[in-house]
Write an enzyme that holds these catalytic residues in place. Structure first.
Site, short mmCIF file in Angstrom:
data_model
loop_
_atom_site.label_atom_id
_atom_site.label_comp_id
_atom_site.label_asym_id
_atom_site.label_seq_id
_atom_site.Cartn_x
_atom_site.Cartn_y
_atom_site.Cartn_z
N ASN A 318 0.78 -1.37 0.10
CA ASN A 318 -0.05 -0.14 -0.12
C ASN A 318 0.87 1.24 -0.12
O ASN A 318 0.91 2.41 0.89
CB ASN A 318 -1.01 -0.09 1.24
CG ASN A 318 -2.28 0.79 1.07
OD1 ASN A 318 -2.38 1.38 -0.33
ND2 ASN A 318 -3.12 0.73 1.85
N HIS A 349 -8.51 3.30 8.53
CA HIS A 349 -8.95 2.31 8.07
C HIS A 349 -10.45 1.62 8.46
O HIS A 349 -11.19 1.35 7.70
CB HIS A 349 -8.21 1.12 8.40
CG HIS A 349 -6.92 0.91 7.74
ND1 HIS A 349 -5.64 1.46 7.59
CD2 HIS A 349 -6.86 -0.07 6.17
CE1 HIS A 349 -5.08 1.04 6.62
NE2 HIS A 349 -5.60 0.24 5.54
#
Length: 463
Positions: A318, A349
């Site tokens: 990521n 998140h």
């Protein structure tokens, strides 16, 4: 999932059309901005239905902040509003969908838009509200000197190349792409006359796109065949725990973690291919003279699977989110930058407890890994056999540490997470604490980092 794949495939076709028929030589910047925005809005509505209203509300709220807030506070207000709205949406998933992964999950695009909003706000603050000597070399390069127009703003946040799966890119890079300067800027960094060229070459992304599409196909097959056959939940099954020795449980943990990766490899590589197909993502020329199209790449699969340190693994997983965390948090944190960055990552998140188990454990393991590397690595560099043995051991430990850390991220809830950690005796937590007690390292202070950044900036200026 079907909507996601369909939208990304349509976006891929639209990207090829955009590059061929709406290239900077055929269309003005305003036309390119308008089409990129309209396509993006259409894909969002098609994929997420009424949930897409959340994307548009957040975008317009922050456009108001960007134009009305004072420059010294623009990054703070934008950050609080964007992260606050995202968090409220994450909370709704807990109470409405009961830990389920939504069939129509708008939170992914909302997370990407939050990254872009805060990135632009910080870069505006750097470009207008701070002096050049206060900035790092990277902050100077990316600083935005004027507020964007509404069309530029909407295009940056809602363009069809990145609205579904990202990645986040820098505002100046995106504007250079729309205006047709993106590739040219990178090519000017190379002395082409020395290479025998009379004029600048014209790199084509077609080869890079085809290569990435092949990768997505491979990982789509792996996702369909492996992921469902090796569920993470099996590692806390009572029968499995009763009959399986500790080392075998660790081996199976590695297997199920590997089986969970293909969906990320598929989604991120396809998103990268979509941007490349539109002509965006050129990063320059490597040492062998090969044109690179990895400016927006979100992962380096080879470096992930061969990582010999926790840091190396994180840096190649990521990637664009890691870059965002560094730019909006780590580089700006007055103290404890590592801890604050992990906490922001968890909050971004969502609010599932498993995320916080993962990222808090990640802080502990990162600090412990750093202490071991700083205190022990130099003893193994004197010969090739020692270095090879060190790399093998650190690879195995890194892979197991990552599996141990990310298991709660997949499980989401508290009860299975505690059951899992009990089943493996909290061994990584205990070992990390012992390492930090025996091999303490002094955290780098903000003032030290600022001095290093200033030295780097002065060096670049002198060159």
């Amino acid at each position: 999932q079907i909507n996601f794949v369909a939208c990304q495939l349509f976006a891929l076709l639209a990207a090829f059309w955009f590059r061929i028929y709406l290239s900077p030589s055929h269309a003005s910047s305003a036309v390119r901005h308008a089409f990129a925005t309209l396509f993006g809005i259409y894909f969002a509505v098609f994929c997420f239905g009424w949930y897409s209203i959340h994307l548009f509300v957040l975008v317009m709220m922050n456009y108001g902040i960007m134009n009305m807030a004072s420059i010294p506070n623009i990054h703070r207000y934008s950050f609080v509003v964007a992260m606050g709205y995202l968090t409220l949406c994450h909370i709704s998933r807990i109470y409405i969908f009961h830990y389920g992964i939504l069939t129509t999950d708008f939170s992914g695009p909302l997370m990407i838009i939050t990254q872009k909003i805060t990135t632009l706000a910080c870069q505006l603050h750097d470009g207008i509200g701070r002096q050049a000597e206060e900035l790092t070399a990277e902050q100077n390069r990316l600083a935005v000197k004027s507020r964007p127009s509404l069309l530029e703003y909407l295009s940056y946040l809602l363009n069809f190349m990145s609205i579904i799966a990202g990645p986040c890119s820098n505002y100046k890079d995106y504007i250079a792409f729309i205006e047709g300067r993106h590739v040219h800027m990178k090519l000017l960094e190379v002395n082409w006359k020395q290479k025998g060229y009379d004029r600048l070459p014209d790199p084509s992304p077609t080869g890079a796109v085809m290569y990435k599409l092949c990768i997505t196909l491979v990982y789509l097959v792996l996702f369909l065949t492996l992921t469902k056959n090796f569920p993470m939940a099996y590692i806390i099954d009572n029968e499995f725990l009763d009959k399986t020795p500790f080392l075998s449980r660790l081996g199976y943990l590695y297997v199920v973690t590997q089986a969970a990766k293909p969906k990320y490899y598929f989604a991120w590589t396809l998103a990268d291919a979509v941007n490349n197909a539109a002509g965006y993502g050129f990063s320059g020329v490597d040492e062998r003279g090969t044109f690179r199209w990895d400016l927006l790449s979100n992962l380096n699969i080879w470096n992930i699977e061969t990582a010999t340190s926790f840091k190396m693994y994180i840096e190649n997983w990521n990637i664009q989110t890691a870059a965002w965390l560094k730019r909006v948090c780590y580089d700006r944190a007055p103290w404890y930058p590592t801890a604050l960055t992990f906490i922001l990552s968890a909050l971004w998140h969502g609010i599932y407890p498993g995320y916080y188990f993962t990222f808090l454990t990640g802080i502990l393991i990162t600090l412990a890994a750093r202490a071991i590397r700083n205190n022990c690595r130099h003893y193994f560099l004197s010969s090739v056999p020692r270095k090879t043995a060190y790399d093998i051991v650190t690879w195995a430990v890194t892979q197991l540490a990552v599996c141990y850390t990310v298991a709660p991220f997949v499980m989401l809830a508290v009860e299975p997470t505690i059951k899992f950690y009990k089943s493996v005796y909290f061994h990584m937590h205990i070992l990390s604490i012992l390492v930090l007690l025996l091999l303490p390292i002094r955290p780098q202070t903000h003032s030290v980092r600022r001095a290093q950044n200033q030295a780097m900036l002065n060096s670049i200026k002198s060159k």
